[in-house]
Design a protein around this motif. Structure first.
Motif, PDB file in Angstrom:
ATOM      1  N   TYR A 187       0.827  -1.202   0.000  1.00  0.00           N
ATOM      2  CA  TYR A 187       0.000   0.000   0.000  1.00  0.00           C
ATOM      3  C   TYR A 187       0.861   1.251   0.000  1.00  0.00           C
ATOM      4  CZ  TYR A 187      -3.514   3.309   1.587  1.00  0.00           C
ATOM      5  OH  TYR A 187      -4.351   4.370   1.684  1.00  0.00           O
ATOM      6  N   TRP A 188       1.894   1.242   0.845  1.00  0.00           N
ATOM      7  CA  TRP A 188       2.734   2.432   0.956  1.00  0.00           C
ATOM      8  C   TRP A 188       3.686   2.561  -0.216  1.00  0.00           C
ATOM      9  CZ3 TRP A 188       0.761   5.832   3.835  1.00  0.00           C
ATOM     10  CH2 TRP A 188       0.081   5.480   4.994  1.00  0.00           C
ATOM     11  N   SER A 189       3.887   1.483  -0.956  1.00  0.00           N
ATOM     12  CA  SER A 189       4.846   1.583  -2.057  1.00  0.00           C
ATOM     13  C   SER A 189       4.261   2.369  -3.226  1.00  0.00           C
ATOM     14  CB  SER A 189       5.281   0.200  -2.508  1.00  0.00           C
ATOM     15  OG  SER A 189       4.195  -0.466  -3.088  1.00  0.00           O
ATOM     16  N   GLY A 190       3.014   2.753  -3.138  1.00  0.00           N
ATOM     17  CA  GLY A 190       2.558   3.774  -4.056  1.00  0.00           C
ATOM     18  C   GLY A 190       1.542   3.348  -5.085  1.00  0.00           C
ATOM     19  N   LEU A 191       0.854   4.343  -5.590  1.00  0.00           N
ATOM     20  CA  LEU A 191      -0.209   4.145  -6.562  1.00  0.00           C
ATOM     21  C   LEU A 191       0.363   3.783  -7.926  1.00  0.00           C
ATOM     22  CD1 LEU A 191      -3.282   4.428  -6.678  1.00  0.00           C
ATOM     23  CD2 LEU A 191      -2.963   6.790  -7.353  1.00  0.00           C
ATOM     24  N   ASP A 192       1.540   4.354  -8.251  1.00  0.00           N
ATOM     25  CA  ASP A 192       2.112   4.156  -9.586  1.00  0.00           C
ATOM     26  C   ASP A 192       2.314   2.685  -9.886  1.00  0.00           C
ATOM     27  OD1 ASP A 192       2.114   6.808  -9.974  1.00  0.00           O
ATOM     28  OD2 ASP A 192       4.230   7.136  -9.469  1.00  0.00           O
ATOM     29  N   ARG A 193       2.870   2.003  -8.864  1.00  0.00           N
ATOM     30  CA  ARG A 193       3.149   0.592  -9.099  1.00  0.00           C
ATOM     31  C   ARG A 193       1.861  -0.180  -9.304  1.00  0.00           C
ATOM     32  NH1 ARG A 193       7.019  -2.244  -4.913  1.00  0.00           N
ATOM     33  NH2 ARG A 193       5.427  -3.844  -5.022  1.00  0.00           N
ATOM     34  N   ALA A 194       0.827   0.171  -8.553  1.00  0.00           N
ATOM     35  CA  ALA A 194      -0.461  -0.511  -8.691  1.00  0.00           C
ATOM     36  C   ALA A 194      -1.026  -0.286 -10.092  1.00  0.00           C
ATOM     37  CB  ALA A 194      -1.431   0.006  -7.631  1.00  0.00           C
ATOM     38  N   LEU A 195      -0.926   0.982 -10.559  1.00  0.00           N
ATOM     39  CA  LEU A 195      -1.455   1.281 -11.894  1.00  0.00           C
ATOM     40  C   LEU A 195      -0.657   0.538 -12.961  1.00  0.00           C
ATOM     41  CD1 LEU A 195      -2.220   5.074 -11.605  1.00  0.00           C
ATOM     42  CD2 LEU A 195      -3.834   3.193 -11.830  1.00  0.00           C
ATOM     43  N   ALA A 196       0.672   0.512 -12.802  1.00  0.00           N
ATOM     44  CA  ALA A 196       1.507  -0.200 -13.772  1.00  0.00           C
ATOM     45  C   ALA A 196       1.152  -1.679 -13.779  1.00  0.00           C
ATOM     46  CB  ALA A 196       2.979   0.003 -13.438  1.00  0.00           C
ATOM     47  N   GLY A 197       0.931  -2.211 -12.568  1.00  0.00           N
ATOM     48  CA  GLY A 197       0.577  -3.621 -12.468  1.00  0.00           C
ATOM     49  C   GLY A 197      -0.740  -3.907 -13.159  1.00  0.00           C
ATOM     50  N   GLU A 217      -2.084  -2.211 -15.601  1.00  0.00           N
ATOM     51  CA  GLU A 217      -1.905  -2.095 -17.050  1.00  0.00           C
ATOM     52  C   GLU A 217      -1.276  -3.368 -17.616  1.00  0.00           C
ATOM     53  OE1 GLU A 217      -0.287   1.295 -20.064  1.00  0.00           O
ATOM     54  OE2 GLU A 217      -1.304   1.671 -18.178  1.00  0.00           O
ATOM     55  N   ALA A 218      -0.250  -3.875 -16.890  1.00  0.00           N
ATOM     56  CA  ALA A 218       0.400  -5.100 -17.354  1.00  0.00           C
ATOM     57  C   ALA A 218      -0.593  -6.249 -17.372  1.00  0.00           C
ATOM     58  CB  ALA A 218       1.581  -5.425 -16.446  1.00  0.00           C
ATOM     59  N   ALA A 219      -1.449  -6.308 -16.338  1.00  0.00           N
ATOM     60  CA  ALA A 219      -2.434  -7.384 -16.279  1.00  0.00           C
ATOM     61  C   ALA A 219      -3.409  -7.278 -17.444  1.00  0.00           C
ATOM     62  CB  ALA A 219      -3.178  -7.314 -14.946  1.00  0.00           C
ATOM     63  N   HIS A 220      -3.829  -6.038 -17.778  1.00  0.00           N
ATOM     64  CA  HIS A 220      -4.747  -5.848 -18.906  1.00  0.00           C
ATOM     65  C   HIS A 220      -4.109  -6.284 -20.209  1.00  0.00           C
ATOM     66  CE1 HIS A 220      -8.457  -4.249 -17.518  1.00  0.00           C
ATOM     67  NE2 HIS A 220      -7.872  -3.355 -16.727  1.00  0.00           N
ATOM     68  N   ARG A 221      -2.824  -5.908 -20.365  1.00  0.00           N
ATOM     69  CA  ARG A 221      -2.134  -6.275 -21.599  1.00  0.00           C
ATOM     70  C   ARG A 221      -2.056  -7.794 -21.720  1.00  0.00           C
ATOM     71  NH1 ARG A 221       2.953  -3.989 -20.897  1.00  0.00           N
ATOM     72  NH2 ARG A 221       1.909  -2.085 -20.282  1.00  0.00           N
ATOM     73  N   ALA A 222      -1.691  -8.461 -20.586  1.00  0.00           N
ATOM     74  CA  ALA A 222      -1.589  -9.919 -20.610  1.00  0.00           C
ATOM     75  C   ALA A 222      -2.944 -10.533 -20.926  1.00  0.00           C
ATOM     76  CB  ALA A 222      -1.081 -10.418 -19.263  1.00  0.00           C
ATOM     77  N   LEU A 223      -3.999  -9.915 -20.360  1.00  0.00           N
ATOM     78  CA  LEU A 223      -5.341 -10.448 -20.580  1.00  0.00           C
ATOM     79  C   LEU A 223      -5.724 -10.323 -22.044  1.00  0.00           C
ATOM     80  CD1 LEU A 223      -7.675 -11.607 -18.966  1.00  0.00           C
ATOM     81  CD2 LEU A 223      -8.649  -9.333 -18.870  1.00  0.00           C
ATOM     82  N   ALA A 224      -5.391  -9.173 -22.670  1.00  0.00           N
ATOM     83  CA  ALA A 224      -5.720  -8.974 -24.076  1.00  0.00           C
ATOM     84  C   ALA A 224      -5.011 -10.016 -24.934  1.00  0.00           C
ATOM     85  CB  ALA A 224      -5.321  -7.570 -24.511  1.00  0.00           C
TER      86      ALA A 224
END
Lengths: 175, 321
Positions: free
Chosen positions: B76-86, B88-95
């Motif tokens: 949680y404290w490691s930030g929003l950016d990493r969550a958003l990047a994660g 996005e990566a999950a969406h790309r993998a899903l596509a």
């Protein structure tokens, strides 16, 4: 039977509360059950607390209790059934046999004397696993008994804390 | 310096002190040695282990909570950016996967029709259920994890366990509420594999020398294996479905003194930090029973059959020729 000579800072201890002994053993088991992954050098909290109570309360916590906790740890670690049981049994026995001698020493001296006990208990585990076909886990495993012995003063301080009578001498109670 | 003596208010009993420590030591040691032998040689201790494991299950679940909470807080404290990047990566993998999965459905239908045309038996379906890793067994001599699904959830011994990147291991001990999974990197684990480049069959074993690696044993010094080769399950063992990624070849050492090449593999599924896994029903359960076995013991449970085809069965297939 000779009594130990009284020392200036010698403190008489209250009788132990058996519930407290049980709670500390359960807490040590909980520390061992924490899912922190595979850490070879992690000190075995159950072994530490078992050895401590085997030394200080050998009438209440003996070899049988050590064996039972060993079985629990065997199943949790998915080790060979009986590996920890044997190691803790031996640890408990040697702790019981040395409990009269050990309390004559200061706490650092005690830590030095229980180190071979912890080392032997880890070596028994190693021997059992090598015979059963396991692979050598690496030299970090020898850090665990060292850490357990180094934690002996902390265990002494924490586990005897409820038994320490606050010193309030007056003329009717000189000690 | 403070020395400590404990004195009790009740004097120790004179006569009824119970058996001596030495007697207890001998009794407990003999029992422990008996348990070890029984655990290694017979199945006597399975019930005892299952009972203790069930008793320990809820404390283990409860103690996993603070550790999980700590990890979640860290994330949680490691930030929003990493969550958003994660995400996005999950969406790309899903596509990517959805495009593939559409193709797979068409190919499966086509494969089914072709198999029907050729008169082959239909390909096996894979039935699976999701599970979560409770904890990694702290035992430093083996490589095992414990998952939160057991015989009450319909898991059978010998089931393959996979995650999104490949095969992780196999269920080797079954308890009512949990089960133990031996990872492929365990010294005693074995899995028949197929080299996708050369279509050569062999068997991969957990490496005793390198922690967290596998090795191909009994491969001739001039065998056609190159670093980078992809190894998948071959499907000949009746446990693992064919074609799942197992490992890639990391290094091939042909200069060793032995007649065999020393081939080190990197597992496809990284064992560390795995939380969600899929337990697959052994494909052997969907095969018709052997005729003689069916005649003699029609009611034999499938789980026993799968347990027999455990790692040892795979080891028996170690010599492909």
């Amino acid at each position: 039977m000779t009594r130990r000579p009284a020392m200036p800072n010698d403190q008489l201890l209250l009788p132990v509360n058996p519930v407290f002994v049980g709670l500390t053993l359960a807490a040590a088991l909980a520390l061992n059950l924490l899912p922190l992954g595979r850490m070879t050098a992690m000190p075995d909290w159950v072994a530490l607390v078992l050895a401590f109570w085997n030394v200080h309360q050998s009438r209440r916590v003996g070899v049988g209790v050590a064996f039972a906790f060993g079985l629990l740890m065997d199943v949790h670690d998915s080790a060979v059934l009986g590996q920890h049981a044997l190691a803790y049994t031996l640890l408990g026995f040697f702790a019981v046999t040395m409990h009269r001698r050990l309390t004559w020493f200061g706490v650092p001296g005690q830590a030095l004397q229980v180190l071979p006990l912890f080392l032997a208990s880890h070596l028994v585990s190693l021997l059992v696993r090598l015979v059963a076909g396991g692979s050598f886990p690496g030299w970090a495993m020898f850090a665990a008994p060292l850490l357990e012995a180094a934690l002996w003063p902390l265990a002494t301080w924490l586990l005897l804390a409820p038994q320490r009578r606050p010193p309030d001498p007056d003329e009717h109670r000189p000690i | 310096m403070m020395t400590i003596a404990t004195f009790d208010r009740t004097p120790p009993p004179f006569f009824r002190q119970g058996p001596s420590a030495l007697t207890k030591l001998i009794l407990c040691s003999v029992f422990a040695v008996f348990l070890m032998v029984a655990d290694n040689r017979f199945v006597l201790t399975r019930q005892l282990r299952a009972a203790v494991a069930t008793a320990l299950h809820y404390p283990q679940m409860a103690l996993a909570l603070p550790v999980e909470a700590f990890r979640d807080a860290d994330r949680y404290w490691s930030g929003l950016d990493r969550a958003l990047a994660g995400e996005e990566a999950a969406h790309r993998a899903l596509a990517l996967q959805s495009e593939r999965s559409l193709r797979v459905e068409r190919l499966e239908a086509e494969n089914g029709r072709l198999r029907a045309l050729l008169g082959l038996r239909p390909a096996l379906n894979v039935r699976s259920q999701a599970a979560e890793v409770l904890y990694e067994a702290a035992d430093p001599y083996t490589r095992k994890v414990v998952i939160d699904r057991g015989s009450l959830h319909g898991i059978v011994a010998g089931s393959p366990v996979v995650n999104e990147s490949g095969v992780l291991g196999q269920v080797t001990r079954l308890f009512p509420l949990s089960s133990e999974v031996t990872l492929l990197t365990d010294k005693d684990a074995a899995i028949p594999v197929l080299n996708t480049r050369t279509q050569g069959r062999s068997a991969a074993f957990g490496s005793a020398a390198t922690i967290g690696a596998l090795e191909l044993r009994f491969m001739a010094g001039n065998a056609d294996v190159r670093p980078g080769d992809m190894l998948t399950t071959s499907g000949v063992d009746g446990v693992y479905p064919a074609g799942m990624p197992v490992a890639t070849v990391a290094s091939v050492d042909r200069k060793s003194d032995a007649g065999f090449a020393r081939i080190v593999l990197t597992p496809a599924a990284r064992n560390d930090a795995v939380r969600h896994v899929l337990v697959i029903e052994p494909v052997g359960q969907q095969l018709p029973p052997h005729p003689e076995a069916a005649a003699s013991a029609p009611a034999e449970t499938a789980s026993k059959a799968a347990a027999r085809r455990g790692p040892k069965a795979a080891r028996a297939m170690a010599n492909p020729g």
